[in-house]
Design an enzyme around this catalytic site. Structure first.
Site: not given
Ligand code: DGL
Length: 261
Positions: A9-10, A72, A150, A182, A184
């Site tokens: 993931d990011s 993600c 984050e 998302c 997150h």
């Molecule tokens: N968890 C990522 C998602 O599901 C976050 C994306 C991001 O870093 O903007 O899209």
């Protein structure tokens, strides 16, 4: 096959998926990459999201992963077709669960909270076109939310106010479902319920991703056969505390290392 499942993931959001995966597949080893240094992906151009996804994939493959979960929405909607075509292992992706929300809606209006990168992707446009012709959809870009999570500001006033600004207007459209697009955002469910009053059904895709992972492992004869305790390795390219704080309630043993990637 006892090789690990790779997840990326990011940042830390994909741990909401990881939790569902280890609940359903407790016998599997996992390696998780949190590319927090490059978060948020959702505000980057599509080509950059693709090249970051390739970098993460190649690292997980070099660590021997037998299957990769792109945990993600932003990376899935922008990169999964390329990854599937170019690497010879199964990929599981995650997309906003528009279909179940649209099918179950009684008021004929649903909300979708996702990143700009997801909302503007071709895959999202295709799915939305297919399932939401007959209903009203209120799309909202959650700009800023990923960065606050984050930064460890999950329970901050700042995040709460931003979330309120994004969600309150949806109530005027009488939505009865809110799709979390998302990974997150499941960490925000308590705040979301408070803002929306609890009567709106929140849909996220974590459990569905875990079930799909199990089905694909079975189909490819890749399920783990080991009898030892599972190992869960987390690699992050910023502070390790970001992971340890968000996973402070898990009961399995995890190892967290800082890695440059
Ligand atoms: N968890 C990522 C998602 O599901 C976050 C994306 C991001 O870093 O903007 O899209």
């Amino acid at each position: 096959m006892n090789k690990p499942i790779g997840i990326f993931d990011s940042g830390v959001g994909g741990t909401s998926i990881w939790k569902e995966v280890i609940k359903l597949l407790p016998n599997e080893n996992t390696i998780y990459l949190a590319d927090s240094k490059n978060a948020p992906y959702g505000e980057k151009p599509s080509e950059e999201i693709l090249s970051l996804s390739i970098k993460n994939t190649e690292l997980l493959i070099s660590k021997g992963c037998k299957l990769i979960i792109v945990a993600c929405n932003t990376a899935t909607t922008n990169a999964i077709d390329f990854l599937r075509k170019n690497y010879n292992i199964p990929f599981i992706g995650i997309e906003p669960a528009i279909k179940p929300a649209a099918l179950q809606s009684k008021t004929g209006a649903i909300g979708i909270l996702a990143t700009k990168g997801t909302l503007t992707s071709e895959l999202f446009a295709k799915t939305a076109f297919e399932y939401t012709k007959h209903i009203t959809t209120i799309e909202q870009d959650g700009e800023g939310l990923v960065s606050l999570i984050e930064a460890g500001k999950l329970n901050s006033k700042e995040l709460n106010e931003l979330l309120s600004t994004y969600l309150k207007p949806m109530l005027q459209f009488n939505i009865d479902h809110l799709v979390l697009g998302c990974t997150h955002y499941p960490y925000l469910i308590p705040q979301i319920n408070e803002i929306l009053g609890g009567a709106i059904k929140i849909i996220d895709s974590g459990e569905a991703v875990a079930k799909q992972t199990k089905a694909i492992l079975e189909k490819n004869n890749l399920l783990s056969t080991k009898t030892t305790i599972s190992q869960h390795q987390f690699c992050i390219n910023t502070k390790t505390e970001v992971i340890t704080e968000i996973l402070n309630d898990v009961s399995v043993v995890i190892s967290v290392e800082r890695l440059e990637f």
